[in-house]
Design an enzyme around this catalytic site. Structure first.
Site, mmCIF file in Angstrom:
data_model
loop_
_atom_site.group_PDB
_atom_site.id
_atom_site.type_symbol
_atom_site.label_atom_id
_atom_site.label_comp_id
_atom_site.label_asym_id
_atom_site.label_seq_id
_atom_site.Cartn_x
_atom_site.Cartn_y
_atom_site.Cartn_z
ATOM 1 N N LYS A 179 0.841 -1.204 0.000
ATOM 2 C CA LYS A 179 0.000 0.000 0.000
ATOM 3 C C LYS A 179 0.876 1.255 0.000
ATOM 4 O O LYS A 179 2.089 1.169 0.258
ATOM 5 C CB LYS A 179 -0.912 -0.010 1.237
ATOM 6 C CG LYS A 179 -0.152 -0.003 2.559
ATOM 7 C CD LYS A 179 -1.081 -0.240 3.747
ATOM 8 C CE LYS A 179 -0.290 -0.298 5.042
ATOM 9 N NZ LYS A 179 -1.137 -0.667 6.189
ATOM 10 N N TYR A 235 13.367 31.730 6.360
ATOM 11 C CA TYR A 235 12.119 32.354 6.788
ATOM 12 C C TYR A 235 12.122 32.645 8.283
ATOM 13 O O TYR A 235 12.447 31.771 9.091
ATOM 14 C CB TYR A 235 10.933 31.455 6.457
ATOM 15 C CG TYR A 235 10.596 31.443 4.991
ATOM 16 C CD1 TYR A 235 10.213 32.602 4.332
ATOM 17 C CD2 TYR A 235 10.660 30.259 4.259
ATOM 18 C CE1 TYR A 235 9.899 32.585 2.975
ATOM 19 C CE2 TYR A 235 10.349 30.220 2.907
ATOM 20 C CZ TYR A 235 9.970 31.394 2.281
ATOM 21 O OH TYR A 235 9.653 31.380 0.949
ATOM 22 N N ASP A 291 10.740 24.078 -1.078
ATOM 23 C CA ASP A 291 11.502 23.371 -2.102
ATOM 24 C C ASP A 291 13.003 23.346 -1.849
ATOM 25 O O ASP A 291 13.753 22.795 -2.641
ATOM 26 C CB ASP A 291 11.264 24.028 -3.469
ATOM 27 C CG ASP A 291 9.814 24.392 -3.653
ATOM 28 O OD1 ASP A 291 8.988 23.467 -3.665
ATOM 29 O OD2 ASP A 291 9.504 25.598 -3.729
ATOM 30 N N CYS A 337 12.252 25.082 3.905
ATOM 31 C CA CYS A 337 11.342 25.786 2.983
ATOM 32 C C CYS A 337 10.552 24.758 2.166
ATOM 33 O O CYS A 337 10.744 23.565 2.307
ATOM 34 C CB CYS A 337 12.124 26.680 2.030
ATOM 35 S SG CYS A 337 13.379 27.718 2.799
ATOM 36 N N HIS A 339 -6.533 -7.179 12.910
ATOM 37 C CA HIS A 339 -5.289 -6.411 12.925
ATOM 38 C C HIS A 339 -4.866 -6.193 14.376
ATOM 39 O O HIS A 339 -5.668 -5.802 15.211
ATOM 40 C CB HIS A 339 -5.503 -5.079 12.212
ATOM 41 C CG HIS A 339 -4.220 -4.354 11.912
ATOM 42 N ND1 HIS A 339 -3.151 -4.953 11.282
ATOM 43 C CD2 HIS A 339 -3.833 -3.080 12.136
ATOM 44 C CE1 HIS A 339 -2.170 -4.077 11.141
ATOM 45 N NE2 HIS A 339 -2.553 -2.933 11.664
ATOM 46 N N ARG A 348 -10.942 0.001 14.930
ATOM 47 C CA ARG A 348 -10.788 0.781 13.704
ATOM 48 C C ARG A 348 -11.828 0.350 12.684
ATOM 49 O O ARG A 348 -12.707 1.112 12.333
ATOM 50 C CB ARG A 348 -9.349 0.597 13.177
ATOM 51 C CG ARG A 348 -9.001 1.472 12.011
ATOM 52 C CD ARG A 348 -7.515 1.454 11.707
ATOM 53 N NE ARG A 348 -7.050 0.175 11.165
ATOM 54 C CZ ARG A 348 -5.817 -0.027 10.702
ATOM 55 N NH1 ARG A 348 -4.926 0.952 10.730
ATOM 56 N NH2 ARG A 348 -5.460 -1.195 10.224
ATOM 57 N N ARG A 361 0.965 -10.624 7.066
ATOM 58 C CA ARG A 361 0.821 -9.469 6.165
ATOM 59 C C ARG A 361 2.054 -8.604 6.391
ATOM 60 O O ARG A 361 2.130 -7.824 7.333
ATOM 61 C CB ARG A 361 -0.458 -8.675 6.501
ATOM 62 C CG ARG A 361 -1.746 -9.481 6.298
ATOM 63 C CD ARG A 361 -2.977 -8.589 6.420
ATOM 64 N NE ARG A 361 -3.058 -7.878 7.677
ATOM 65 C CZ ARG A 361 -3.654 -8.325 8.783
ATOM 66 N NH1 ARG A 361 -4.238 -9.507 8.800
ATOM 67 N NH2 ARG A 361 -3.669 -7.588 9.877
HETATM 68 C C1 LIG Z 1 -0.418 -1.673 6.875
HETATM 69 C C2 LIG Z 1 -1.018 -2.919 7.351
HETATM 70 C C3 LIG Z 1 -0.228 -4.057 7.558
HETATM 71 C C4 LIG Z 1 1.277 -4.039 7.486
HETATM 72 O O1 LIG Z 1 1.798 -3.616 8.718
HETATM 73 P P1 LIG Z 1 3.372 -3.517 8.966
HETATM 74 O O2 LIG Z 1 3.481 -3.043 10.354
HETATM 75 O O3 LIG Z 1 3.877 -2.526 7.974
HETATM 76 O O4 LIG Z 1 3.919 -4.873 8.721
HETATM 77 C C5 LIG Z 1 -0.860 -5.243 7.882
HETATM 78 N N1 LIG Z 1 -2.208 -5.287 8.029
HETATM 79 C C6 LIG Z 1 -2.995 -4.212 7.849
HETATM 80 C C7 LIG Z 1 -4.458 -4.345 8.023
HETATM 81 C C8 LIG Z 1 -2.432 -2.989 7.529
HETATM 82 O O5 LIG Z 1 -3.214 -1.926 7.387
#
Ligand SMILES: *Cc1c(COP(=O)(O)O)cnc(C)c1O
Length: 384
Positions: A48, A277, A326, A324, A173, A143, A233
């Site tokens: 992602k 700045y 850029d 800044c 998760h 979540r 994951r």
């Molecule tokens: C981003 C994400 C992961 C990956 O997590 P890491 O800590 O980067 O390994 C796994 N599961 C879900 C649902 C996520 O949103």
């Protein structure tokens, strides 16, 4: 003669500001992480946010060649980008998708996460049984997902889901797998136990994807109870960064991304003069200031103003004044002969010194994840 209307005729090497991604490094990280798990574990590669800034398509292609068939993204658009680049494996969209995008998810053969019962009804009203889907189960993250504290209700909703969609999995998760100490362990154990209780109730559906571990989870909680599939994951560790300051990655896993800018000019600044700045930096002595071709519009956090440093020719050059949009300025008074055209390392190695995204995150009050995800699209990516 160069013809500027023909893109490929124009030699453009993006010397201003670029990120260099070592794809072979990602490959190594993948192998090392996978070897740290029991043999029968499978990896769902999390690519992602454009592969955490490393290039989602490039990372996915590399991993596909290593035999990875499962990918995860955050949005339908990210999933479509993978499909268009030829990724043919399973692509799970981890986040909420609006019903208006459900048709696109179907067309591209993406698997959509269902965040709750109402979402299931909205999505199925649009796409019927065409959509591949997985249900999220909320075991404590608070979540998305079905309420995992009520396994009976989860079971009923998931069974209904199997009629509404081409349901191929459920997942949860972990919120504290990257933390140390009893409290984090207790929370994580309870999350996994809750998830297993739900998974066992729908075991007869033989869902191929039942998963709960992120990078940190795979390191510390891979001894899973019955009913949960053997999946990780894998996100951040793939890119060589740590899930938290408390996590120790397997030996050999290293960051894959370096980030560079150029010194555009060097000037003498007299004692008492201001820089940038708001004249946020006032020279305490006569000094030499180098200007760099990177700013917060490139994703280099303004929170680094007056706090972080870059590396030039193996030496640390502290940022002076405010970053800044850029450009930014660094103090090179104590560095040997810095000149316009020299390369500044924002993240990466230079001589004996190194700056990691995790370190930069630490200095700017965030985490390595946000640092690499924040490198903006205008920063060219080079692959080595
Ligand atoms: C981003 C994400 C992961 C990956 O997590 P890491 O800590 O980067 O390994 C796994 N599961 C879900 C649902 C996520 O949103």
């Amino acid at each position: 003669m160069l013809d500027p209307t023909r893109e490929r005729d124009v030699a453009f090497a993006s010397g201003r500001c670029y990120a260099e991604i070592d794809i072979g490094r990602i490959e190594k990280n993948f192998r090392i992480y996978k070897n740290s798990l029991q043999k029968d574990f499978r990896i769902i590669a999390v690519v992602k946010a454009d592969g955490y800034g490393h290039g989602g398509v490039q990372v996915a292609r590399c991993l596909e060649q290593l035999g990875v068939n499962d990918f995860a993204v955050a949005t339908v658009e990210e999933g479509i980008a993978l499909r268009r680049s030829g990724i043919s494996g399973e692509i799970l969209v981890l986040g909420y998708t609006s019903p208006v995008d459900a048709e696109a998810a179907c067309v591209y053969g993406l698997t959509q996460t269902v965040v709750d019962e109402a979402h299931a009804i909205e999505l199925s009203a649009v796409v019927g049984k065409k959509l591949k889907a997985q249900y999220a189960v909320d075991t404590g993250m608070r979540r998305i997902g079905l309420d995992g504290s009520c396994p009976e209700l989860c079971e009923r909703t998931i069974r209904r889901g199997a009629e509404l969609f081409r349901l191929n999995g459920i997942f949860t998760h972990l919120s504290c797998a990257d933390g140390v100490g009893e409290k984090n362990k207790h929370i994580t154990d309870r999350q996994i136990e809750r998830f297993a209780a739900v998974a066992r109730r729908v075991e007869d559906l033989s869902l191929p994807y039942v998963h709960c571990l992120n990078s940190a989870g795979g390191l510390y909680y891979s001894d899973l109870p019955r009913g949960i599939g053997k999946f990780v994951r894998l996100g951040i560790a793939l890119y060589g960064l740590a899930p938290s300051v408390d996590t120790v990655l397997p030996k050999g896993i290293e960051p894959a991304l370096s980030w560079y800018a150029a010194v555009s000019s060097v000037r003498a600044v007299k004692k008492g003069e201001g820089v940038g700045y708001g004249s946020a930096f006032i020279a305490k002595r006569d000094c030499l200031i180098a200007t760099l071709t990177v700013g917060y519009a490139d994703g280099y956090s303004r929170a680094a103003s007056g706090r972080a440093y870059v590396l030039i020719n193996g030496f640390r050059a502290p940022i002076v004044g405010n970053v800044c949009m850029d450009q930014m300025m660094v103090d090179v008074t104590l560095l040997p002969h810095v000149r316009a055209g020299d390369r500044a390392v924002l993240i990466g190695r230079s001589g004996e010194e190194a700056i990691t995204a995790d370190l930069l995150g630490n200095i700017t009050g965030t985490i390595g994840y946000e640092v690499v995800c924040g490198i903006s699209p205008r920063v060219a990516r080079k692959y080595i």
